[in-house]
Design an enzyme around this catalytic site. Structure first.
Site, PDB file in Angstrom:
ATOM      1  CB  CYS A 101      14.925  45.846   5.951  1.00  0.00           C
ATOM      2  SG  CYS A 101      14.824  45.672   4.188  1.00  0.00           S
ATOM      3  CB  CYS A 158      11.074  45.558   5.441  1.00  0.00           C
ATOM      4  SG  CYS A 158      11.204  47.005   4.942  1.00  0.00           S
ATOM      5  CD  GLU A 206      -1.233  -0.564   3.709  1.00  0.00           C
ATOM      6  OE1 GLU A 206      -1.872   0.538   4.198  1.00  0.00           O
ATOM      7  OE2 GLU A 206      -1.219  -1.831   4.007  1.00  0.00           O
ATOM      8  CG  ASP A 257       5.594  12.630   3.031  1.00  0.00           C
ATOM      9  OD1 ASP A 257       5.612  12.547   4.181  1.00  0.00           O
ATOM     10  OD2 ASP A 257       6.166  13.249   2.263  1.00  0.00           O
ATOM     11  CE1 TYR A 265      -1.111   3.492   9.173  1.00  0.00           C
ATOM     12  CE2 TYR A 265      -1.289   5.361   7.300  1.00  0.00           C
ATOM     13  CZ  TYR A 265      -1.072   4.883   8.378  1.00  0.00           C
ATOM     14  OH  TYR A 265      -0.040   5.933   9.202  1.00  0.00           O
TER      15      TYR A 265
HETATM   16  P1  AMP Z   1       8.517   6.495   9.761  1.00  0.00           P
HETATM   17  O1  AMP Z   1       8.116   7.469  10.376  1.00  0.00           O
HETATM   18  O2  AMP Z   1       9.262   6.938   8.606  1.00  0.00           O
HETATM   19  O3  AMP Z   1       9.011   5.519  10.793  1.00  0.00           O
HETATM   20  O4  AMP Z   1       7.248   5.590   8.959  1.00  0.00           O
HETATM   21  C1  AMP Z   1       6.179   5.032  10.010  1.00  0.00           C
HETATM   22  C2  AMP Z   1       5.219   5.983   9.688  1.00  0.00           C
HETATM   23  O5  AMP Z   1       4.653   5.916   8.475  1.00  0.00           O
HETATM   24  C3  AMP Z   1       3.857   5.483  10.484  1.00  0.00           C
HETATM   25  O6  AMP Z   1       4.105   5.692  11.803  1.00  0.00           O
HETATM   26  C4  AMP Z   1       2.703   5.997   9.937  1.00  0.00           C
HETATM   27  O7  AMP Z   1       2.488   7.190  10.450  1.00  0.00           O
HETATM   28  C5  AMP Z   1       3.399   6.189   8.451  1.00  0.00           C
HETATM   29  N1  AMP Z   1       2.617   5.537   7.470  1.00  0.00           N
HETATM   30  C6  AMP Z   1       2.223   5.913   6.200  1.00  0.00           C
HETATM   31  N2  AMP Z   1       1.286   5.143   5.505  1.00  0.00           N
HETATM   32  C7  AMP Z   1       1.463   4.097   6.018  1.00  0.00           C
HETATM   33  C8  AMP Z   1       0.801   2.691   5.803  1.00  0.00           C
HETATM   34  N3  AMP Z   1       0.113   2.475   4.520  1.00  0.00           N
HETATM   35  N4  AMP Z   1       0.958   1.690   6.660  1.00  0.00           N
HETATM   36  C9  AMP Z   1       1.565   1.862   7.839  1.00  0.00           C
HETATM   37  N5  AMP Z   1       2.072   3.218   8.071  1.00  0.00           N
HETATM   38  C10 AMP Z   1       2.066   4.144   7.409  1.00  0.00           C
HETATM   39 ZN    ZN Z   2      13.081  47.351   3.523  1.00  0.00          ZN
END
Ligand code: AMP
Ligand code: ZN
Length: 701
Positions: free
Chosen positions: A405, A423, A109, A113, A219
């Protein structure tokens, strides 16, 4: 009465779901607003009728003073990640080995972001929303989450506790619009949708959050006293059934080879998603296996994020300069040790604003990571803390600027509304230059040939070299400092070819005659703009909050600049798309004597204040093209490009030049090329000329 309230709540909830989750509305926005207002009125008159899951909660309640902390019943973990298919196979190897099997099924999946969120429903009602925080404890953002339309306030389930987890995001189109509005208001732009989302969720005033079109996608589950799902695929289908939006693209895969294929496909089809993603998440499908595999302290062993690389490079931050925009906002810019990135040499990158620099703790001398993703300008995204030299200082914009400025030397002040330093000197050369650039821009007065360099030379003192006859030695070169000749946009119309010629940046490269000829041409272009349509003038003035679209609406409905000048806030607020903030902003702008003076100078110069090409009577506001972002490519048989654009604009479409994620429709004529290919890749609606004609016929402009 209670019955009517219950009916309205149910109807509004249903239509909300149809609109935000199914994308298949049955009633118009106006009808929806009417029902909502009726419910609001009912609840205001009878507070006892109000419920926690009432759709009226979506408009945002009273501001908070801070966020309570929430302990997660089940921790929100992070994910291990990799950038290579090879490492994905190694991950599969570890999983198979731990389970003592040959092959494992997975789900692929998108890795959304956005900003992670956990929602808690008790007996079907949303009672709490929390951020991930450190994974164990997060912020209680319930009031803010309630304003997000794709988050159900109530679900069809009497189960005591259901927690669902997902990501809050700002869609591409919404993000583009938000930044356009901020640009028009002269506010600093958000770096990317995730920052904008995080910033929005941190707002203490839920009304501000309600005004931002956030969305969410889910998800995973947290604490869950309901029937268990056997697989991740079932879980995704189950969440959807309950009314939660889930990813538009995901796959069950029989083995890791299929996973790798799908992960590649997902990257190809990224444009089909409404949100940014930074890779794929691969999860073992059977939940029973999750328990067997367990987790490390940081991340589960049954999942892996497969990240797609963006173009990044590392280099040294040599310095930070401050750029002063047309509204006076000071933007920090990174001056970099030049480095190769995505095929070009980068020596400068944006740092967005002081808060961003502080949040990332970026310091002069640091080794920084710069990134270029898609068409956006390069940005500094992180520092490499291990490579920080001794003696660096945290960034402090005020101190960095010496409180003044960099352009005019006047004191700067913090604008709390815009979270920026400004400014405040209206005569600041950098601001004047910014206003001039805005005035002549293609989407404003569209005066060709007046580039940044010449405008700078017109608006600030410049040193020029001149050959003068010297009695003894023939010719000699003499330097002269010329005063600025342009103080506001109206001064452009008083320029003589000589004024321009003397200040042309490359004049030394041309003969005097050639240089004069170019300057004369520029002067003529300036003069020709006096006949521009009114919306161009209104946009060009740079009234805070008034972008191109609003300038068009104001021109259409008021018909002349004098009518705009004389309009009260109430009159203005009656114009299509104009809200109270914009109305006030227009009134404030014209209340300022110097702006009035500029307008009078424009009048005396003979700039037309009333050229409005009337749209056909009864232009539709609900047709196929209304409010859409459309791009035209290729050759059309029945229209020139210009005519096609006019037809679209008359139907309320915005016509853009380049295909991007915010494009909604591509009109493709004969011999369409790269734009068509890009639109296909992004899954944008494509109309050939026949279909285009048909749609135009359905909606008369
Ligand atoms: P990271 O913060 O890079 O460690 O990635 C983990 C985070 O990715 C999780 O805590 C989720 O918030 C996020 N995330 C985004 N999409 C998904 C997904 N499809 N399944 C699980 N986690 C996800
Ligand atoms: Zn200025």
């Amino acid at each position: 009465m209670a019955e009517r309230a219950a009916f309205l709540r149910a109807e509004l909830t249903r239509h909300n779901h149809l609109y935000y989750v199914e994308a298949q509305p049955e009633i118009s926005d106006r009808e929806f607003d009417r029902l909502l207002r009726e419910l609001q009125d009912l609840e205001a008159a009878h507070p006892e009728l109000q419920t926690a899951d009432s759709p009226t909660q979506r408009v945002g309640g009273a501001p908070l003073t801070g966020f309570q902390q929430v302990k997660h019943a089940v921790p929100m973990m992070s994910l291990d990640n990799t950038y290579s298919a090879e490492e994905l196979r190694e991950f599969d190897g570890r999983v198979c080995k731990a389970l003592g099997v040959e092959r494992v099924e997975y789900v692929v999946e998108p890795k959304v972001d956005g900003v992670s969120i956990s929602l808690r429903y008790e007996h079907g009602v949303l009672v709490q929303a929390a951020t991930r925080g450190d994974g164990r404890t997060g912020d209680d953002i319930t009031a803010n989450a309630r304003t997000i339309r794709s988050i159900p306030l109530r679900i069809e389930s009497a189960t005591p506790v259901l927690e669902v987890r997902g990501e809050v995001y700002l869609g591409h189109a919404a993000f583009a619009r938000l930044n356009e509005e901020r640009a028009a208001a002269g506010e600093p732009l958000f770096a990317n949708p995730r920052n904008a989302t995080a910033g929005s969720l941190k707002q203490l005033d839920p009304k501000v959050v309600a005004a931002r079109p956030l969305a969410a996608v889910f998800y995973a589950t947290g604490e869950w006293t309901g029937p268990e799902f056997a697989t991740q695929a079932e879980l995704l289908r189950g969440l959807k059934q309950l009314g939660f939006p889930v990813a538009a693209l995901w796959w069950e895969c029989r083995d890791i080879a299929a996973v790798i294929e799908r992960a590649m496909e997902l990257q190809q089809r990224e444009g089909e998603l409404a949100y940014d993603m930074d890779g794929a998440v691969v999860k073992v499908n059977r939940l029973a296996l999750w328990r067997q595999l367990g987790a490390t302290a940081k991340a589960p062993r049954f999942a892996m994020a497969y990240k797609y690389s963006r173009e990044q490079a590392q280099t040294i931050l040599r310095g930070i300069t401050l750029q002063v925009g047309r509204t006076g906002v000071l933007t920090p810019v990174a001056e970099l040790e030049p480095v190769e990135l995505a095929g070009s040499t980068i020596a400068r990158a944006t740092l967005h604003n002081e808060d961003e620099v502080r949040r990332k703790d970026i310091r002069v001398g640091d080794t920084v990571v710069i990134e270029k993703a898609g068409e956006v300008i390069p940005a500094v995204v992180a520092v490499v803390p291990d490579l920080r030299p001794p003696g660096t200082q945290p960034f402090d914009l005020f101190a960095h600027a010496g409180g003044r400025c960099p352009s005019c030397g006047q004191p700067i002040s913090r604008d709390p509304a815009a979270a920026a330093w400004r400014c405040t000197n209206d005569d600041c050369p950098a601001q004047v230059r910014g206003r001039l650039e805005h005035f002549v821009a293609r989407k404003a007065m569209n005066i060709d040939g007046l580039g940044e360099a010449i405008l700078a030379a017109l608006a600030s003192p410049v040193t020029v070299q001149e050959k003068v006859d010297d009695g003894l030695f023939g010719q000699k070169i003499e330097e002269r400092v010329l005063p600025p000749v342009v103080h506001d946009v109206a001064d452009l119309y008083a320029l003589t070819p000589e004024d321009i010629e003397l200040r042309r940046p490359n004049r030394a490269l041309d003969s005097k005659a050639a240089s004069m000829k170019l300057a004369t041409k520029l002067c003529a272009a300036v003069a020709a703009s006096k006949n521009n349509e009114l919306w161009r003038l209104i946009h060009g003035l740079g009234i805070p909050n008034v972008g191109e679209g609003l300038a068009r609406s104001l021109a259409q409905e008021l018909g002349s600049l004098d009518a705009l000048l004389a309009a009260s806030a109430e009159t203005l607020a009656g114009v299509r798309d104009v809200g109270d903030i914009v109305a006030q902003s227009v009134v404030d702008y014209f209340a300022n004597p110097r702006n009035r003076e500029t307008v009078e100078k424009l009048r005396r110069a003979g700039v037309r204040f009333d050229r409005v090409e009337r749209a056909a009577a009864g232009a539709s506001t609900d047709g196929f093209f209304f409010g859409k972002r459309v791009v035209i490519t290729g050759t059309l048989a029945k229209f020139t490009r210009q005519q096609a654009q006019e037809e679209l604009r008359r139907r309320g479409a915005t016509v853009a030049e380049t295909v991007g994620k915010t494009t909604q429709i591509l009109v493709a004529g004969e011999a369409a090329g790269s734009k068509l290919a890009k639109a296909q890749k992004l899954g944008i609606t494509i109309l050939d000329e026949v279909a285009f004609l048909e749609k135009l016929g359905e909606t008369n402009g």
